[in-house]
Write a protein that holds these residues in place. Structure first.
Motif, mmCIF file in Angstrom:
data_model
loop_
_atom_site.group_PDB
_atom_site.id
_atom_site.type_symbol
_atom_site.label_atom_id
_atom_site.label_comp_id
_atom_site.label_asym_id
_atom_site.label_seq_id
_atom_site.Cartn_x
_atom_site.Cartn_y
_atom_site.Cartn_z
ATOM 1 N N ARG A 55 5.721 -0.246 8.656
ATOM 2 C CA ARG A 55 4.665 -1.006 7.981
ATOM 3 C C ARG A 55 4.848 -2.515 8.196
ATOM 4 O O ARG A 55 3.879 -3.249 8.388
ATOM 5 N N SER A 93 0.853 -1.186 0.000
ATOM 6 C CA SER A 93 0.000 0.000 0.000
ATOM 7 C C SER A 93 0.899 1.249 0.000
ATOM 8 O O SER A 93 1.992 1.221 0.566
ATOM 9 N N GLU A 104 -1.098 -4.029 3.851
ATOM 10 C CA GLU A 104 0.064 -3.140 3.636
ATOM 11 C C GLU A 104 1.232 -3.823 2.939
ATOM 12 O O GLU A 104 2.098 -3.177 2.376
#
Ligand code: HEM
Length: 534
Positions: free
Chosen positions: A431, A422, A447
């Motif tokens: 992340r 993402s 993600e």
């Protein structure tokens, strides 16, 4: 001045390439095989093949200066299908599905060979002081994999205090002349190369050699001169290669120095191996050189010269990638200051709660995530898992890889793909930590592409930076330790800043995204520290 030098350089390259093709007769029978990328080409006349082949090679010149961009554009258009990129010397077939990535990683090295890629890239016969490599690895044992993947990895806890201390000392020496404001300015990439070389020399060759300035200077110079010479040799007709290699490596200065220092040590250790009685009163040295000797063939043992050649060839893999990754990492620490406080807090809490003397780097998930994000965003190599086709090879989906061409994974484009990550162009240091927490709780993470928790050293389709399969980087656990200890030292002892945050950080050559030698970073020693009291 600069444009005319550039034009002259390009003209000389073009001339050399033409001479190479003409002199070496590349335009004869191999042309058909090399340009086979579609069935349509099968019906071409021989002459049409030649024209097509030449067009591809000249089209491939842009790959030299824009490789990652060329690959990213082709990746975007391919929609998940294999695609082909022309380079000046051959074609690269790039694959991205899990099935094809698995296939190239598992293919027999007699068909798709990593070793042959290294041979083509580095021209060891000319650049490494006459040391010749086989096309296939494993022909005479793959001792280096056991030496690095098993023995080095299992000794990491033993080495950690020494690695830590070398990094700390090197940083203090390098940054020992601050200006009026307390900051010392350094060129970060050259400094990282020196630090990584010092650490690696200690692990590889033992304490004594790692203290010799002449030896460590040659150990640093060697990979750089090999890469430089090999690039020139790739466009040099074969009859000129020995002379050009000698000129480009300063008459093999670095390789000769390494040989001179290593020869007596390797001879003595090999003699002790052949006659264990000589060992009785002295313990075996604990370093990679010893393990490479221990894992070399017992039947038909290598000569000391061959053994040194093998050690130096493995040494080659250790410095370059690690210093590039460490450089981008420090630059990212400077560029994304908002991560400093949480990273320091993670470290502080770890030290406060740990009963061990050394840091357990596996217990710093935010640090692991930050390093992965730095690699994902900067990614020093646009491709991974290179394999050279030693025979014409047809992949499971029917894609043809002609003999002499390479098949690879376009890892940089994959890591910038919004279908995998993402907000791929945003630096999101944690992340991977968030994704791991979510995956551990049994949830999906939007993600990252992973389906299960993963760390920096994971080698799989979603994280191919270490390659895949049996050839996956055997030094990755060591590399991860060094990277983490460098960041820990910087977080603990130094404040760092990039004076020119918007300046260019890298330059491109083929698929490599190399840090610039002239990027400067400012370091200032901090008074409050949590690790070793100063
Ligand atoms: C950040 C640093 C590093 C990166 C990104 C990296 C990456 C890689 C990659 C992509 C390969 C090819 C694997 C394949 O194609 O499947 C490889 C191979 C290799 N790496 Fe590393 N590497 C790093 C550091 C190191 C270090 C520090 C060592 C030694 C201690 C090392 C030793 C090797 C060796 C010996 C091979 C050849 C393996 C074989 O031929 O089977 N690497 N590495």
């Amino acid at each position: 001045m600069l444009p005319s030098t550039l034009i002259l350089g390009v003209a000389i390259c073009g001339l050399f390439i033409c001479i190479k093709f003409l002199v070496e007769g590349t335009l004869t029978t191999t042309v058909g095989l090399r340009s086979e990328t579609s069935k349509k080409q099968d019906s071409m006349t021989h002459f049409a093949y030649q024209i097509h082949y030449l067009k591809n090679r000249f089209k491939g010149l842009s790959y030299l200066f824009h490789g990652p961009e060329v690959i990213e554009k082709a990746y975007a258009q391919a929609n998940g299908r294999p695609f082909l990129v022309a380079t000046p010397s051959n074609n690269h077939v790039l694959v991205t599905t899990n099935e094809l990535m698995r296939e190239i990683a598992d293919a027999s090295p007699a068909s798709l060979s990593l070793h042959a890629v290294a041979k083509e890239l580095l021209q060891p016969k000319h650049t490494m002081h006459g040391f010749e490599w086989q096309n296939q690895r494993g022909l005479e044992g793959t001792g280096f994999v056991r030496a690095l993947r098993s023995l080095l990895t299992s000794h990491l806890a033993y080495f950690q205090p020494s690695i830590d201390s070398i990094i700390r000392t090197c940083l203090r020496e390098e940054l020992s002349t601050p200006g009026g404001n307390g900051f010392t300015q350094v060129h970060i990439f050259p400094m990282m190369k020196r630090i990584v070389t010092r650490v690696n020399c200690f692990i590889f060759f033992g304490e004594e050699l790692s203290q010799k300035a002449e030896f460590t200077a040659a150990a640093l110079e060697f990979p750089q001169s090999v890469i430089f010479a090999a690039e020139i040799l790739r466009i040099t007709p074969s009859f000129l290669r020995s002379i050009v290699a000698s000129l480009a490596t300063g008459k093999h200065r670095a390789a000769k120095t390494l040989f001179r220092h290593l020869e007596p040590i390797v001879k003595e250790r090999m003699a002790k191996r052949a006659n264990p009685d000589l060992n009785r009163n002295s313990p075996l040295p604990v370093d990679c050189t010893q393990w490479l000797i221990d894992t070399s063939p017992r039947k038909n043992p290598w000569s000391p010269a061959r053994m040194i050649g093998e050690i130096i060839a493995v040494w080659f893999s250790t410095v370059h990638q690690l210093s590039m990754t460490a450089t981008y990492l420090i630059e990212d620490l400077c560029l994304h200051e908002e991560y400093l406080a949480p990273l320091k807090e993670e470290l502080r809490q770890h030290v406060a709660t740990s009963s061990k003397a050394s840091i357990d780097i596996e217990r710093l998930p935010l640090l692991d995530s930050f390093i992965k994000e730095s690699i994902r965003c900067t990614n020093a190599d646009a491709v991974s898992c290179r394999r050279k086709a030693l025979v014409d090879y047809v992949l499971d989906d029917g894609t043809r890889v002609a003999r002499g061409d390479w098949v690879c994974i376009p890892q940089r484009a994959m890591m910038h793909d919004p279908n995998r990550f993402s907000r791929p162009h945003e630096f999101d240091g944690f992340r991977f930590a968030r994704a791991n927490a979510s995956l551990r709780a049994g949830n999906h993470s939007a993600e990252v592409p992973d389906n299960s928790p993963a760390s920096l050293t994971t080698a799989n389709h979603d994280w191919p930076i270490w390659g895949l399969g049996i050839a996956a980087c055997p030094g990755r656990f060591y590399a991860s330790l060094v990277l983490k200890l460098i960041v820990v030292q910087v977080l603990d002892e130094w404040e760092c800043k990039l004076p020119d945050k918007d300046g260019p950080r890298s330059m491109v050559w083929r698929s490599s995204v190399v840090p610039r030698n002239d990027t400067r970073v400012l370091f200032r020693r901090q008074s409050e520290r949590h690790l070793e009291a100063s």
